[in-house]
Design a protein around this motif. Structure first.
Motif, PDB file in Angstrom:
ATOM      1  N   VAL A  54       1.019  -1.173  -0.027  1.00 39.80           N
ATOM      2  CA  VAL A  54      -0.237  -0.039  -0.011  1.00 39.80           C
ATOM      3  C   VAL A  54       0.854   1.115   0.078  1.00 39.80           C
ATOM      4  O   VAL A  54       1.637   1.474   0.738  1.00 39.80           O
ATOM      5  CB  VAL A  54      -0.985  -0.017   1.151  1.00 39.80           C
ATOM      6  CG1 VAL A  54      -1.676   1.284   1.122  1.00 39.80           C
ATOM      7  CG2 VAL A  54      -1.768  -1.106   1.243  1.00 39.80           C
ATOM      8  N   ILE A 113      -6.136   0.061  -1.207  1.00 38.37           N
ATOM      9  CA  ILE A 113      -5.915  -1.031  -0.223  1.00 38.37           C
ATOM     10  C   ILE A 113      -6.934  -2.170  -0.622  1.00 38.37           C
ATOM     11  O   ILE A 113      -6.564  -3.203  -0.585  1.00 38.37           O
ATOM     12  CB  ILE A 113      -6.542  -0.623   1.386  1.00 38.37           C
ATOM     13  CG1 ILE A 113      -5.652   0.324   1.804  1.00 38.37           C
ATOM     14  CG2 ILE A 113      -6.956  -1.808   2.152  1.00 38.37           C
ATOM     15  CD1 ILE A 113      -6.100   1.191   3.020  1.00 38.37           C
ATOM     16  N   ALA A 126       2.684  -1.453   4.176  1.00 37.64           N
ATOM     17  CA  ALA A 126       1.970   0.083   4.222  1.00 37.64           C
ATOM     18  C   ALA A 126       2.597   1.080   4.359  1.00 37.64           C
ATOM     19  O   ALA A 126       3.292   1.162   5.488  1.00 37.64           O
ATOM     20  CB  ALA A 126       0.752  -0.082   5.385  1.00 37.64           C
ATOM     21  N   PRO A 129       0.257   5.028   4.840  1.00 34.59           N
ATOM     22  CA  PRO A 129      -0.962   4.852   4.140  1.00 34.59           C
ATOM     23  C   PRO A 129      -1.889   6.029   4.455  1.00 34.59           C
ATOM     24  O   PRO A 129      -3.154   6.132   3.904  1.00 34.59           O
ATOM     25  CB  PRO A 129      -1.335   3.630   4.487  1.00 34.59           C
ATOM     26  CG  PRO A 129      -0.817   3.319   6.039  1.00 34.59           C
ATOM     27  CD  PRO A 129       0.479   3.781   5.863  1.00 34.59           C
ATOM     28  N   LEU A 145      -7.263  -2.030   7.206  1.00 36.19           N
ATOM     29  CA  LEU A 145      -6.022  -2.660   7.070  1.00 36.19           C
ATOM     30  C   LEU A 145      -5.985  -3.732   8.447  1.00 36.19           C
ATOM     31  O   LEU A 145      -5.596  -4.895   8.427  1.00 36.19           O
ATOM     32  CB  LEU A 145      -4.905  -2.039   7.129  1.00 36.19           C
ATOM     33  CG  LEU A 145      -4.416  -0.956   5.862  1.00 36.19           C
ATOM     34  CD1 LEU A 145      -3.415   0.055   6.065  1.00 36.19           C
ATOM     35  CD2 LEU A 145      -4.071  -1.976   4.765  1.00 36.19           C
TER      36      LEU A 145
END
Length: 184
Positions: A54, A113, A126, A129, A145
């Motif tokens: 991500v 995502i 990530a 993010p 997440l």
């Protein structure tokens, strides 16, 4: 979580673990699988590491709708109905036919995502993010997440400069002056 100030090297570490950058030396071993070993000349390509990345900048295809961006992520043989489930999960059902330029930053991040989740990664990487999101949207994105990670027993490495987000993780490390310090 990897926590620290901008420029500390968090993203570089994440990119090396993901296979997007090559370390000068050392080893990267995840769940007893060697991903990188400079002495043995092992360097698994990112697609063999079964990760989902991500990115902070969303990395969506501007010429594809939300649904097309998600469909692109499916592997051969995947059930296309997973797209509808993911769209519902990230709360974008009414926006499936819009292009990234027609979405807010938070909506684009949710598409990003969902696209990562469509690949069913073993580990999510990530990179900031929530960096471009307001506090409410950031909280919602983090919840999506964390739900995936906890509900599907997956792993995640989260890079952030926000201490409160780092402390939500099971363990957190601060990167400062080229040293890792365990926070929790």
């Amino acid at each position: 979580a990897l926590f620290g100030e901008s420029g500390a090297g968090k993203t570089t570490i994440l990119r090396m673990i993901a296979g997007l950058e090559v370390p000068d030396s050392g080893r990267i071993v995840v769940n007893e699988e060697v991903w990188f070993d400079s002495q043995k000349k092992i360097n698994l390509i990112p697609s063999k590491r079964k990760i989902g990345f991500v990115f902070q900048d969303y990395a969506l295809f501007p010429n594809m709708t939300v649904k097309e961006n998600l469909t692109f992520a499916l592997q051969k043989g995947d059930d296309p109905e997973i797209i509808d489930v993911l769209i519902e999960t990230v709360g974008l059902k009414e926006l499936i036919n819009r292009y990234p330029s027609q979405l807010s930053g938070g909506q684009q991040q949710r598409v990003s995502i969902a696209r990562v989740l469509a690949k069913k990664p073993k580990i999510i990487f990530a990179d900031e993010p929530t960096g471009n999101l307001d506090k409410q949207t950031a909280s919602e994105v983090i919840d999506v997440l964390f739900d995936y990670v906890h509900n599907d027993n997956k792993g995640m490495i989260l890079v952030t400069h926000e201490k409160d987000i780092a402390y939500k993780c099971d363990s957190a490390y601060k990167l400062h002056n080229n040293k890792l310090e365990k926070l929790k």
